[in-house]
Enzyme design. Structure first.
Site, PDB file in Angstrom:
ATOM      1  N   HIS A 233     -53.374  23.521  96.869  1.00  0.00           N
ATOM      2  CA  HIS A 233     -52.460  23.254  95.758  1.00  0.00           C
ATOM      3  C   HIS A 233     -51.073  23.728  96.166  1.00  0.00           C
ATOM      4  O   HIS A 233     -50.928  24.807  96.737  1.00  0.00           O
ATOM      5  CB  HIS A 233     -52.949  24.024  94.523  1.00  0.00           C
ATOM      6  CG  HIS A 233     -51.948  24.122  93.428  1.00  0.00           C
ATOM      7  ND1 HIS A 233     -51.654  23.049  92.624  1.00  0.00           N
ATOM      8  CD2 HIS A 233     -51.178  25.147  93.013  1.00  0.00           C
ATOM      9  CE1 HIS A 233     -50.744  23.431  91.737  1.00  0.00           C
ATOM     10  NE2 HIS A 233     -50.436  24.695  91.967  1.00  0.00           N
TER      11      HIS A 233
ATOM     12  N   HIS B  24     -41.230  24.171  94.913  1.00  0.00           N
ATOM     13  CA  HIS B  24     -42.195  24.551  93.887  1.00  0.00           C
ATOM     14  C   HIS B  24     -41.363  24.959  92.699  1.00  0.00           C
ATOM     15  O   HIS B  24     -40.648  25.958  92.747  1.00  0.00           O
ATOM     16  CB  HIS B  24     -43.106  25.690  94.325  1.00  0.00           C
ATOM     17  CG  HIS B  24     -44.155  26.000  93.301  1.00  0.00           C
ATOM     18  ND1 HIS B  24     -44.718  27.224  93.186  1.00  0.00           N
ATOM     19  CD2 HIS B  24     -44.728  25.240  92.332  1.00  0.00           C
ATOM     20  CE1 HIS B  24     -45.604  27.220  92.206  1.00  0.00           C
ATOM     21  NE2 HIS B  24     -45.611  26.020  91.671  1.00  0.00           N
TER      22      HIS B  24
END
Length: 82
Positions: A4, A48
């Protein structure tokens, strides 16, 4: 096996999801990659949330290409978010 936010190496607890580079993940058997991209001028960069992960998409593609050229029986699956 997959990861992930595969390139999220930076940003402390707010954004860090990984401690291994893409190359290290490939060598450890990871074959599914979750890549979060942002367009910054004319470049696709990994991020991110709002935190830039110090790598461009072209760099990731180079690592993928090198790995596949050396391991022609392998495959890589990647999901991209922009």
């Amino acid at each position: 096996p997959g990861t992930h936010n595969s390139c999220a190496l930076y940003g402390t607890f707010l954004a860090q999801c990984q401690s291994w580079t893409i190359n290290y993940q490939l060598n450890a058997g990871i074959r599914y990659f979750d890549l979060r991209l942002r367009l910054n001028e004319d470049k696709l960069e990994l991020q991110h949330g709002p935190i830039y992960q110090n790598i461009e998409f072209s760099d990731v593609l180079k690592v993928f290409s090198d790995f596949l050229n050396e391991n022609n029986s392998e495959f890589i699956i990647s999901l991209f978010f922009i």
